[in-house]
Design a protein around this motif. Structure first.
Motif, PDB file in Angstrom:
ATOM      1  N   SER A 126       0.604 -20.357  18.270  1.00  0.00           N
ATOM      2  CA  SER A 126       0.500 -20.373  16.803  1.00  0.00           C
ATOM      3  C   SER A 126      -0.613 -21.297  16.305  1.00  0.00           C
ATOM      4  O   SER A 126      -0.762 -21.487  15.103  1.00  0.00           O
ATOM      5  N   TRP A 127      -1.401 -21.858  17.226  1.00  0.00           N
ATOM      6  CA  TRP A 127      -2.505 -22.742  16.842  1.00  0.00           C
ATOM      7  C   TRP A 127      -3.801 -21.944  16.838  1.00  0.00           C
ATOM      8  O   TRP A 127      -4.189 -21.359  17.835  1.00  0.00           O
ATOM      9  N   TYR A 128      -4.473 -21.952  15.701  1.00  0.00           N
ATOM     10  CA  TYR A 128      -5.694 -21.158  15.549  1.00  0.00           C
ATOM     11  C   TYR A 128      -6.967 -22.003  15.551  1.00  0.00           C
ATOM     12  O   TYR A 128      -8.034 -21.512  15.219  1.00  0.00           O
ATOM     13  N   GLY A 129      -6.846 -23.276  15.914  1.00  0.00           N
ATOM     14  CA  GLY A 129      -8.024 -24.105  16.072  1.00  0.00           C
ATOM     15  C   GLY A 129      -8.239 -25.157  15.009  1.00  0.00           C
ATOM     16  O   GLY A 129      -9.200 -25.917  15.081  1.00  0.00           O
ATOM     17  N   HIS A 141      10.722 -32.918  26.100  1.00  0.00           N
ATOM     18  CA  HIS A 141       9.499 -32.153  25.851  1.00  0.00           C
ATOM     19  C   HIS A 141       9.652 -31.073  24.789  1.00  0.00           C
ATOM     20  O   HIS A 141       8.923 -30.095  24.777  1.00  0.00           O
ATOM     21  N   ASN A 142      10.616 -31.308  23.871  1.00  0.00           N
ATOM     22  CA  ASN A 142      10.617 -30.554  22.625  1.00  0.00           C
ATOM     23  C   ASN A 142       9.471 -31.147  21.826  1.00  0.00           C
ATOM     24  O   ASN A 142       9.270 -32.364  21.832  1.00  0.00           O
ATOM     25  N   ARG A 143       8.727 -30.308  21.149  1.00  0.00           N
ATOM     26  CA  ARG A 143       7.551 -30.843  20.469  1.00  0.00           C
ATOM     27  C   ARG A 143       7.522 -30.474  18.998  1.00  0.00           C
ATOM     28  O   ARG A 143       8.040 -29.448  18.577  1.00  0.00           O
ATOM     29  N   LEU A 144       6.876 -31.371  18.267  1.00  0.00           N
ATOM     30  CA  LEU A 144       6.654 -31.162  16.850  1.00  0.00           C
ATOM     31  C   LEU A 144       5.149 -31.084  16.649  1.00  0.00           C
ATOM     32  O   LEU A 144       4.448 -32.071  16.837  1.00  0.00           O
ATOM     33  N   PRO A 145       4.635 -29.889  16.287  1.00  0.00           N
ATOM     34  CA  PRO A 145       3.194 -29.776  16.037  1.00  0.00           C
ATOM     35  C   PRO A 145       2.871 -30.201  14.604  1.00  0.00           C
ATOM     36  O   PRO A 145       3.632 -29.929  13.677  1.00  0.00           O
ATOM     37  N   VAL A 146       1.738 -30.884  14.452  1.00  0.00           N
ATOM     38  CA  VAL A 146       1.279 -31.299  13.132  1.00  0.00           C
ATOM     39  C   VAL A 146      -0.198 -30.960  13.017  1.00  0.00           C
ATOM     40  O   VAL A 146      -1.017 -31.438  13.795  1.00  0.00           O
ATOM     41  N   SER A 147      -0.527 -30.120  12.043  1.00  0.00           N
ATOM     42  CA  SER A 147      -1.931 -29.829  11.745  1.00  0.00           C
ATOM     43  C   SER A 147      -2.369 -30.713  10.602  1.00  0.00           C
ATOM     44  O   SER A 147      -1.637 -30.891   9.636  1.00  0.00           O
ATOM     45  N   GLY A 148      -3.551 -31.265  10.723  1.00  0.00           N
ATOM     46  CA  GLY A 148      -4.075 -32.141   9.689  1.00  0.00           C
ATOM     47  C   GLY A 148      -3.875 -33.593  10.038  1.00  0.00           C
ATOM     48  O   GLY A 148      -3.402 -33.945  11.113  1.00  0.00           O
TER      49      GLY A 148
END
Length: 164
Positions: A126-129, A141-148
């Motif tokens: 789901s990461w587009y760069g 190793h559950n992860r929380l993604p943060v953009s910005g």
């Protein structure tokens, strides 16, 4: 007996210069390619850590580097992994920027594949760069993604929750 001070002074200066030079080779930027994320996860089995993707030409990333540096100082046990999405030929500049932001001691990687999209997909479909992109991993190793951008407050809250 007359001692020629030039013969003593020149080698002494050279020795002092070599001893005072920074040891950049201590933490070299490694190539991040297909399968690298699995290596990083395996090395940290059962341990929380932060994974941050950044780039030399990302102005928000530079602010994040400052926040990360402050957090590393505040939380010395914080396990941080930095991955530059720049091309491998820029590894020298990546190391310099990390050193400038007092992050030269953290584990550092740089994209080393012609297909950056493939690497991003392997990390997170789901990461587009968009950058900066951070992942906060707990011990399972559950992860929380943060953009910005992230702040020291974000990091403090995560550290309090996972207690590395």
């Amino acid at each position: 007996m007359c001692i020629d001070m030039k013969k003593i002074f020149a080698p002494l200066c050279l020795l002092l210069t070599l001893c005072s030079a920074p040891l950049y080779a201590e933490n070299q930027t490694q190539p991040f390619k297909a399968g690298t994320l699995n290596e990083i996860l395996k090395a940290r089995q059962g341990k929380p850590f932060m994974l941050m993707f950044w780039s030399l030409d990302c102005t928000s990333c530079m602010k994040d580097l400052d926040a990360l540096s402050a957090s590393m100082k505040k939380h010395p046990k914080l396990d941080l992994v930095m991955v530059s999405t720049d091309e491998a030929e820029f590894s020298g500049e990546v190391a310099e920027v990390l050193e400038k932001h007092k992050l030269g001691q953290v584990e550092s990687w740089i994209f080393d594949e012609s297909n950056a999209q493939r690497l991003r997909y392997e990390v997170d479909p789901s990461w587009y760069g968009e950058l900066p992109r951070s992942y906060f991993y707990d011990a399972g190793h559950n992860r929380l993604p943060v953009s910005g951008a992230i702040t020291t407050e974000h990091i403090d809250a995560w550290v309090a929750a996972v207690k590395p």
